[in-house]
Motif scaffolding. Structure first.
Motif: not given
Length: 368
Positions: A29-36, A324-329, A331-340, A360-365
């Motif tokens: 899953p790609p990662c970015w943060i609002m107000r990064q 870990e909990t977020m990405i698992k919920q 669905g693992g983040g490989k489809s239809h998901y962007i981390v933020n 950790e988002c990179h590792r878990v994702g």
């Protein structure tokens, strides 16, 4: 009418967030943060100095530097940059004065209080290319400096959110004036919302011409509306933006598909509708259980979010567990998901805690 000079940019080396926004299966899953890009970074304060907030937004060199700061600091960990600007530049373009008061936030010296005030805004002739020329120059310069490292977000405020600021005169806890307007003068409110929407459509479209590759609409005060009022005063205008920006881009000769994201903070009751009004992605605040949101979405759009920013105040172990909990919920983040995050960073956050979050988002994702 003047036009934005079209520039040939470097090829994109990392298109992960664009692919994820389009609903493609991705390697992580790609990662970015609002107000990064902002106040939690010491390099931001160095670049800003004691200059006014809007002054540095209008300085293309400084705005581009601040935009790229987190991309440099978290090299290889962020999959997008977002132009350093503010949602209130649209009211400014509509003839209203907006100040950013240190320690207090945005302030309108002359908010909308009467029908006559509203009429002045409605009568004001907005030339988006002229009024917001500095924003387009900052986007073009930033895109050049990024040199294809990651895609660049353009953005705007949602029409209802902008109306709140225009009537309240700044942030609010009670929303007295905004609620007075929609309940006493709904017809005038719809005229103001329509004009704001028209400006937003042109502003977003011209940001793409200037170099933005993905767009987000921030309906930050959406949760202050009841479901019925959201359906009347927010949703139709958000839908116009999602449908008319692609049309306007076609008129401007831009053929590439530009993903669009909508973030209606606090509007939990509207998720099903938001997933069906034409955006490629819907961003969630931290009040959502991701698994519940996924059930409502049913794979229609990409979901973005939704870590509580306050978790960054926790230990590395707490951050790891929540990631870990977020990405698992999701669905693992490989489809239809962007981390933020579920909203933006806070000024007091430790940049190294955010680094740990991204790592950790990179590792878990990336796990199979």
């Amino acid at each position: 009418m003047q036009e934005i000079q079209r520039v040939q940019f470097a090829p994109l080396k990392n298109d992960l967030i664009l692919r994820a926004a389009r609903g493609e299966t991705v390697e992580r899953p790609p990662c970015w943060i609002m107000r990064q890009a902002g106040r939690y970074l010491p390099e931001y304060h160095k670049a800003k100095g004691n200059r006014d907030f809007f002054e540095i937004c209008r300085d293309a060199e400084v705005a581009s530097e601040i935009t790229i700061q987190p991309v440099k600091r978290y090299a290889g960990l962020l999959d997008a940059a977002i132009i350093f600007s503010d949602i209130l530049v649209i009211p400014q373009a509509m003839g209203m004065k907006v100040e950013m008061l240190e320690g207090k936030g945005p302030h309108f010296p002359e908010p909308l209080r009467t029908k006559e005030d509203a009429q002045k805004v409605l009568d004001y002739k907005v030339d988006v290319l002229k009024e917001l020329d500095w924003a387009f120059r900052a986007i073009t310069l930033t895109r050049k400096k990024l040199d294809g490292q990651v895609p660049l977000f353009g953005f705007c405020g949602g029409p209802w959110t902008l109306l709140v600021y225009m009537t309240e005169g700044g942030g609010s806890k009670m929303f007295k004036f905004a609620k007075e307007w929609i309940n006493q003068y709904p017809d005038i409110c719809h005229q103001l919302l329509q004009k704001t929407t028209d400006v937003a459509i042109e502003f977003l479209s011209q940001q793409v011409i200037a170099g933005a590759q993905i767009l987000q609409v921030f309906e930050s005060w959406g949760g202050e509306l009841s479901p019925a009022d959201f359906d009347e005063f927010s949703l139709p205008y958000l839908k116009q933006i999602s449908s008319k920006v692609p049309q306007r881009l076609q008129e401007l000769g831009h053929k590439e598909h530009v993903p669009m994201v909508v973030f209606a903070k606090g509007s939990w009751y509207a998720l099903d509708k938001l997933c069906g009004i034409g955006y490629n992605a819907v961003s969630l605040d931290w009040l959502w259980n991701p698994a519940d949101a996924c059930k409502i979405n049913q794979g229609r759009v990409t979901l973005q979010g939704n870590l509580d920013p306050g978790i960054i105040y926790g230990s590395d172990e707490v951050i790891t567990k929540r990631v870990e909990t977020m990405i698992k919920q999701f669905g693992g983040g490989k489809s239809h998901y962007i981390v933020n995050f579920g909203h933006g960073t806070h000024p007091f956050m430790d940049p190294e805690k955010i680094r740990h979050f991204l790592q950790e988002c990179h590792r878990v994702g990336s796990q199979k």
